[in-house]
Structure formats: C-alpha cells, structure tokens
Write a protein that holds these residues in place. Structure first.
Motif, short mmCIF file in Angstrom:
data_model
loop_
_atom_site.label_atom_id
_atom_site.label_comp_id
_atom_site.label_asym_id
_atom_site.label_seq_id
_atom_site.Cartn_x
_atom_site.Cartn_y
_atom_site.Cartn_z
N ARG A 114 4.07 -0.38 -1.60
CA ARG A 114 4.95 0.72 -1.21
C ARG A 114 4.87 0.96 0.31
N LEU A 115 3.67 0.90 0.86
CA LEU A 115 3.51 1.09 2.31
C LEU A 115 4.19 -0.03 3.09
N LEU A 116 4.04 -1.25 2.63
CA LEU A 116 4.63 -2.38 3.34
C LEU A 116 6.15 -2.38 3.24
N LEU A 117 6.68 -1.96 2.09
CA LEU A 117 8.13 -1.93 1.92
C LEU A 117 8.81 -0.97 2.89
N ALA A 118 8.08 0.04 3.31
CA ALA A 118 8.66 1.00 4.24
C ALA A 118 8.89 0.40 5.62
N GLU A 119 8.22 -0.72 5.91
CA GLU A 119 8.29 -1.28 7.25
C GLU A 119 8.80 -2.72 7.28
N LEU A 120 8.74 -3.41 6.14
CA LEU A 120 8.99 -4.85 6.16
C LEU A 120 10.05 -5.26 5.13
N PRO A 121 10.66 -6.42 5.31
CA PRO A 121 11.58 -6.95 4.30
C PRO A 121 10.87 -7.12 2.97
N LEU A 122 11.63 -7.04 1.91
CA LEU A 122 11.06 -7.06 0.56
C LEU A 122 10.18 -8.28 0.32
N LYS A 123 10.70 -9.47 0.61
CA LYS A 123 9.94 -10.69 0.32
C LYS A 123 8.64 -10.74 1.13
N THR A 124 8.73 -10.31 2.38
CA THR A 124 7.54 -10.32 3.22
C THR A 124 6.52 -9.30 2.72
N ALA A 125 7.01 -8.11 2.33
CA ALA A 125 6.13 -7.08 1.81
C ALA A 125 5.42 -7.54 0.55
N VAL A 126 6.16 -8.19 -0.34
CA VAL A 126 5.58 -8.68 -1.58
C VAL A 126 4.52 -9.74 -1.30
N ARG A 127 4.84 -10.67 -0.39
CA ARG A 127 3.88 -11.74 -0.07
C ARG A 127 2.58 -11.17 0.51
N LEU A 128 2.71 -10.24 1.45
CA LEU A 128 1.52 -9.67 2.07
C LEU A 128 0.73 -8.81 1.08
N ALA A 129 1.42 -8.04 0.24
CA ALA A 129 0.72 -7.22 -0.75
C ALA A 129 -0.07 -8.09 -1.71
N ALA A 130 0.49 -9.23 -2.09
CA ALA A 130 -0.22 -10.15 -2.99
C ALA A 130 -1.45 -10.72 -2.31
N GLU A 131 -1.32 -11.09 -1.03
CA GLU A 131 -2.46 -11.65 -0.30
C GLU A 131 -3.55 -10.62 -0.07
N ILE A 132 -3.17 -9.38 0.17
CA ILE A 132 -4.14 -8.32 0.46
C ILE A 132 -4.90 -7.90 -0.79
N THR A 133 -4.19 -7.76 -1.91
CA THR A 133 -4.79 -7.18 -3.13
C THR A 133 -5.19 -8.21 -4.17
N GLY A 134 -4.65 -9.44 -4.07
CA GLY A 134 -4.94 -10.44 -5.09
C GLY A 134 -4.07 -10.32 -6.31
N ALA A 135 -3.12 -9.40 -6.31
CA ALA A 135 -2.21 -9.22 -7.43
C ALA A 135 -1.18 -10.35 -7.46
N SER A 136 -0.56 -10.53 -8.61
CA SER A 136 0.45 -11.57 -8.77
C SER A 136 1.68 -11.27 -7.91
N ARG A 137 2.13 -12.26 -7.15
CA ARG A 137 3.33 -12.07 -6.33
C ARG A 137 4.55 -11.80 -7.21
N ASN A 138 4.63 -12.52 -8.35
CA ASN A 138 5.77 -12.30 -9.25
C ASN A 138 5.78 -10.89 -9.82
N VAL A 139 4.60 -10.39 -10.17
CA VAL A 139 4.52 -9.04 -10.71
C VAL A 139 4.95 -8.02 -9.66
N LEU A 140 4.47 -8.20 -8.43
CA LEU A 140 4.83 -7.27 -7.36
C LEU A 140 6.33 -7.33 -7.04
N TYR A 141 6.88 -8.53 -7.07
CA TYR A 141 8.32 -8.67 -6.80
C TYR A 141 9.13 -7.95 -7.88
N ASP A 142 8.74 -8.14 -9.16
CA ASP A 142 9.43 -7.45 -10.25
C ASP A 142 9.29 -5.94 -10.12
N THR A 143 8.11 -5.49 -9.68
CA THR A 143 7.88 -4.05 -9.48
C THR A 143 8.81 -3.49 -8.41
#
Length: 319
Positions: free
Chosen positions: A268-297
C-alpha cells in the motif's frame, strides 16, 4: 528374520487377532517408507491373514514380507500398479466376491495418495464391497510433522497436496506460477533425478521458505529449510543431497499478525508512489510474499475503489 520381528509377529497376534476381519473386504495397508520398524501390529497381522496381497511390485513386496517372516507364495501375490490398475481391480473384485481377504500395499507408505490404489479402492466401493484402511507411515505427514510449515488458526492454516509437478519444463513452470498464489503450505513430491529441475522452477518464489525432506526414516535422512532461491545452491553443496525420494514443502506465505499483513502494508505504501507493477515487484522482494498474490491484491483494491491502488494504476500507465 531377526528376533525383533519374531517378537513383533507374536505381539501382532496378541494385539490384533481378537478383532474382526471380515471376508470379502479389501484391506488398504500402509507400509514403512524406509525404516522397517515403522510397520504397525495390525498391518503385520492382516498381511499374514490375507488370502491375496495385491501390490505395486511383487518382487519388492515379497522381500518386504520375508523381512518380517511372513511367507506368501507367488500365487498369493497379485500385481496392481499404475499400468494395469483398472484391469487388476476387476480381478480383485472377483476375489472379494469369492470371500477372499485381499490386502493392498504400495511400494512404500500409504496407498492411494501419491501411489496407485485409488482406482482399486473406487472399484471395490462401486461393487458394494468393503474397503478397510489400516493407517501407518506416510512421507507426506512425516515431513509435515517435522517442518513446522502448517500454520494454525490463521488464514494460511492447513495445507494443499499437489504431488508431482509436470515433467516438461514449460508445464512445470506454469504449475509453479499457479501455486505461487496459494498462501497455504503446499506439499510436493519429487524423484532424485528431477529434484534439480524442480529447485530451478521454484527459484522465482524468492524468499519463500521451502523445506526439502529426503530419505525420510532412513539412515541418511535429511531435512532442511531454505529460501526458494537458494535451493539449487544447497543441492549442489554435497553429492549425496540429490539422492533419495523428496518431499518438498512450500511454507505459507509470510504475513504479520495484523489484519492486512506486513506485505500488504508495504504494498500500500509503495502503490502511493510507484507504478503498480514496480510496487508489486518491490513489495515481494522486501517481504518475501508471492508476487502473484500481491498483484491480485492490488487489482482487488483497484476494483474496490482503493485510492492507493488507483494511484499505482495511474503511475503504471505513465511508466
């Protein structure tokens, strides 16, 4: 036969002989996955009692029975495996209709899960005959019990059994991508000659914890938990590490105890500043969560009118 199994056979008779074992029933018998001592007393008794022992490999089963001191002739063994299961099931049904007790065993573990046996049990049930399960060793539950990979009282509770993934590289990669969106523990099985290929296919899951359990209950049993991206390096760390049958556990997607989870908070924090795909990629790298799950979210937030997701979508359009 060792004296220990002679004692076990006597104990099996003392413990199980007084119970009821109806004729015309199929007994689905779990056998050890490696350590011969992991046989149950009831299994030993039923294997002695059975008129026919149906099995994946008659030679393997003959050796197993002899190890316990159980003498069965070749005529008392019936091959039922993945290549003849439908036809052999009808032979078993006929034997049951004649009043025989038929025990079915796979090469190791509990039949009918990842091994042949499901068609056989179904055919017997369709014939209105009885199927009696004798529980025992299972590589799946053995690995789960040691890995601490099943979360309780959370949205990630329970586990999903996926078994063997496709052999072809493209199909296997597609299967892994689909499984990546599953937040619960996922149980896979793999043969030693394909474990390296599976490790490579799981590498895109990044920091998601994966447990490899090999040679379970045997002398060289090994259980290790590694991030998905490190599996190949671990396997290459010793020549023996690719040997033996594998149970592979994909741990639940890591989330915090708060309702949204740490991964969603970061997203949510990254989406406020970055494009969706970039935010999802970085969130996955930071937290270890699934990129697909975050994208669907993120897409779900967008459909619900979430302003942060909308901002990310706007940024994405200008990327």
């Amino acid at each position: 036969m060792s004296a220990s199994f002679a004692t076990a056979l006597a104990a099996a008779h003392d413990a199980a002989a007084s119970q009821h074992y109806p004729q015309g029933a199929l007994y689905v018998v779990a056998t050890p996955i490696g350590n011969l001592a992991d046989i149950t007393l009831r299994a030993l008794y039923v294997l002695q009692l059975a008129d026919t022992v149906a099995c994946e490999d008659t030679r393997h089963t003959q050796q197993l029975l002899r190890a316990y001191g159980i003498d069965k002739s070749g005529a008392e063994l019936l091959a039922v495996h993945q290549h003849n299961e439908a036809e052999a099931a009808q032979d078993v049904v006929q034997r049951l209709q004649q009043g025989q007790r038929v025990a079915y065993v796979s090469d190791a573990g509990t039949p009918g899960v990842s091994d042949p046996g499901a068609r056989l049990a179904h055919a017997v049930q369709q014939a209105q005959l009885r199927v009696m399960p004798l529980p025992g060793a299972s590589s799946i539950t053995t690995a789960l019990s040691a890995a601490g990979a099943v979360a309780h009282a959370t949205e990630q509770g329970g586990f999903v059994f996926a078994g063997f993934l496709p052999v072809k590289q493209a199909e296997r990669a597609a299967a892994v991508q689909k499984l990546a969106s599953e937040s619960r523990c996922i149980v896979l099985l793999e043969a030693p000659h394909r474990i390296q290929e599976l490790a490579a296919a799981l590498a895109p899951l990044g920091e998601r914890a994966v447990t490899l359990a090999r040679e379970l209950t045997k002398q060289f049993e090994e259980i290790t938990t590694q991030p998905a991206h490190a599996l190949t390096a671990w396997l290459e760390g010793g020549t023996q590490r690719s040997r033996g049958e594998f149970v592979v556990l994909l741990h639940p997607v890591a989330t915090s105890d708060d309702k949204g989870g740490e991964s969603q908070r970061v997203l949510r924090l990254l989406l406020a500043e970055l494009p969706l795909k970039t935010a999802v990629r970085l969130a996955a790298e930071i937290t270890g969560a699934s990129r697909n799950v975050l994208y669907d979210t993120a897409l779900e937030w967008k459909r619900a009118g979430d302003t942060a997701a909308d901002a990310g979508d706007t940024n994405d359009a200008t990327e």
